[in-house]
Scaffold this motif. Sequence first.
Motif, mmCIF file in Angstrom:
data_model
loop_
_atom_site.group_PDB
_atom_site.id
_atom_site.type_symbol
_atom_site.label_atom_id
_atom_site.label_comp_id
_atom_site.label_asym_id
_atom_site.label_seq_id
_atom_site.Cartn_x
_atom_site.Cartn_y
_atom_site.Cartn_z
ATOM 1 N N ARG A 28 -39.040 -2.871 46.343
ATOM 2 C CA ARG A 28 -37.339 -2.866 46.389
ATOM 3 C C ARG A 28 -36.922 -2.313 46.869
ATOM 4 O O ARG A 28 -35.828 -1.750 46.763
ATOM 5 C CB ARG A 28 -37.797 -3.276 45.034
ATOM 6 N N ARG A 29 -36.807 -0.971 46.686
ATOM 7 C CA ARG A 29 -35.843 -0.080 47.610
ATOM 8 C C ARG A 29 -36.000 0.450 48.415
ATOM 9 O O ARG A 29 -35.060 1.154 49.107
ATOM 10 C CB ARG A 29 -36.809 1.773 46.812
ATOM 11 N N GLY B 219 -46.902 -0.954 40.130
ATOM 12 C CA GLY B 219 -45.736 -0.900 39.462
ATOM 13 C C GLY B 219 -44.650 0.030 40.263
ATOM 14 O O GLY B 219 -43.642 -0.157 41.185
ATOM 15 N N GLU B 220 -45.392 0.937 40.990
ATOM 16 C CA GLU B 220 -44.722 1.975 41.160
ATOM 17 C C GLU B 220 -44.718 1.439 43.149
ATOM 18 O O GLU B 220 -43.494 1.371 43.776
ATOM 19 C CB GLU B 220 -45.432 3.402 41.588
ATOM 20 N N HIS C 103 -44.075 -1.907 43.729
ATOM 21 C CA HIS C 103 -42.829 -2.896 43.828
ATOM 22 C C HIS C 103 -41.487 -2.361 43.854
ATOM 23 O O HIS C 103 -41.171 -2.306 44.689
ATOM 24 C CB HIS C 103 -43.766 -3.933 42.629
ATOM 25 N N ASP C 104 -41.945 -0.654 43.390
ATOM 26 C CA ASP C 104 -40.771 -0.095 42.869
ATOM 27 C C ASP C 104 -40.108 0.230 44.387
ATOM 28 O O ASP C 104 -38.892 0.033 44.632
ATOM 29 C CB ASP C 104 -40.190 0.663 42.273
#
Length: 520
Positions: free
Chosen positions: A425-426, A418-419, A421-422
């Motif tokens: 995305r950033r 999840g981290e 992926h974030d």
Amino acid sequence: MTLGHVQRSSHRKHLLTFSVFLSLPHLLMKQAEPVDESSVKKMILTFEKRSYKNQELRIKFPDNPEKFMESELDLNDIIQEMHVIATMPDLYHLLVELNAVHSLLGLLTNVAIAVVDLLQELTDIDTLHESEEGAEVLIDALLEGQVVALLVQNMERLDEQVKEEADGIYNTLAIIENMAEFRPVLCAEAAQQGLMQWLLKRIKAKLPFDANKLYCSEILAILLQNNDSKNCCCVGEGFSVLSFSVLCPFQVFKRHNPSTAEEQEMMENLFDALCSCLMLPSNRDRFLRGEGLQLMNLMLREKKMSRTSALKVLDHGMIGPEGADNCHKFVDILGLRTIFPLFMKTPKKMKKTSPSEKEHEEHVCSIIASMLRNLKSQQRSRLLNKFTENDCEKVDRLMELHFKFLEAVQQADKRIEGEKHDMVRRGEILDDSMEDEFYLRRLDAGLFVLQLICYIMVEISNSGISQLHQRVHQILNLRGGSVKVVRHIMREYAESIGDGKSDEYKEMERKRIMDMVDNF
């Protein structure tokens, strides 16, 4: 912050108050004067003059202390005044430039306690960090003057039955701790200047437990923490040192719990020091010859507070090919009867300060994995037979642990994904250092223990005992486990093998593991 640190902080405040009291008349007289570079220079020059005068009178009247007593009191007064310099680390360079450091070290035979008090305050770790430049200059000058060797010689002269001198030893240890924290590389140099032997001797001494004994254990652990081979060799040499100076203090904890939190802290410091020594492969043989295994095994059986730490020591002593002889000896002294009850059931915590279940299970699984890797012939058969006893109950426990840690790792993996992926995305880049950090988090979440458990599963499945192979796979199928997952974990484990090992050993061990994985 440990209890020991809190105690030392309180103790140091007491000493500081005492120092301020001694210098109070001077401070009151000079409180109107600003303390700046000029006044510090003046103070240092006054110190140099009084030091020279005292030395001159000592040489002139060596057998008549009354002749130089007044000059010594004057010298002590100016040393007390110099405590104010500890509030201005950016001016430490003046102590070096005006030769005050050299003079202070030379006074360790005369007004030792006053000099030690001053040095302790000058090297206070918080003060050192206020001015890195000033701190570097001071530490360089102290080391150039062989400060540790002089401090050790001074401690050997001090009588701990006298409170002032006992406090002097405590403050001396504080100086060493401060310097080691500010510049860790000096640990090796400090040990070679007689500090290691003095610490071992002081810890072994049959004196009542006190703050100095606790502090000695902490400094010993600090010196060995960085796993410097010279320091570990210094403790382990001939094993007579390791056996009698490091193992001796453990004897009391074999059947008795520490009576206070401070004594418990000392016990844990000594265990940490021993574990650091055992990280040096040659010390594992010394540990064997010093009957360290027998002592640790007894501690496990006695079920005292030392049990958890003894388990950690056994883990360090049996790991790797250099631990093979310890593994064989452990079986010979009936250690399997001790270790498997701890494997079958994690003991209840005795106190909140006790290690976690994960840490306990990690050490037990690591010991069993080391034995499976190192044992040969009869001893290996005895170990494997343990897994067949009582309808393979130990295999059932092994599989229970497998699913427990697999779930913990899978949860950690979800959070990490999840981290990631974030971050993507950033628009952030996932570099090697970030991947290493994620891997360390997975290990901490339970991956390392899971790797050990899977290694044990693969080893016993390849033992040639069909009963064990069938039981492992039967439970995997019943609980929806996956052979592919176990193989993936073992491949990852095989790739990470070999920190500090030769390329030849790493390649042989990887091949051996992968052959077992293919047959799993």
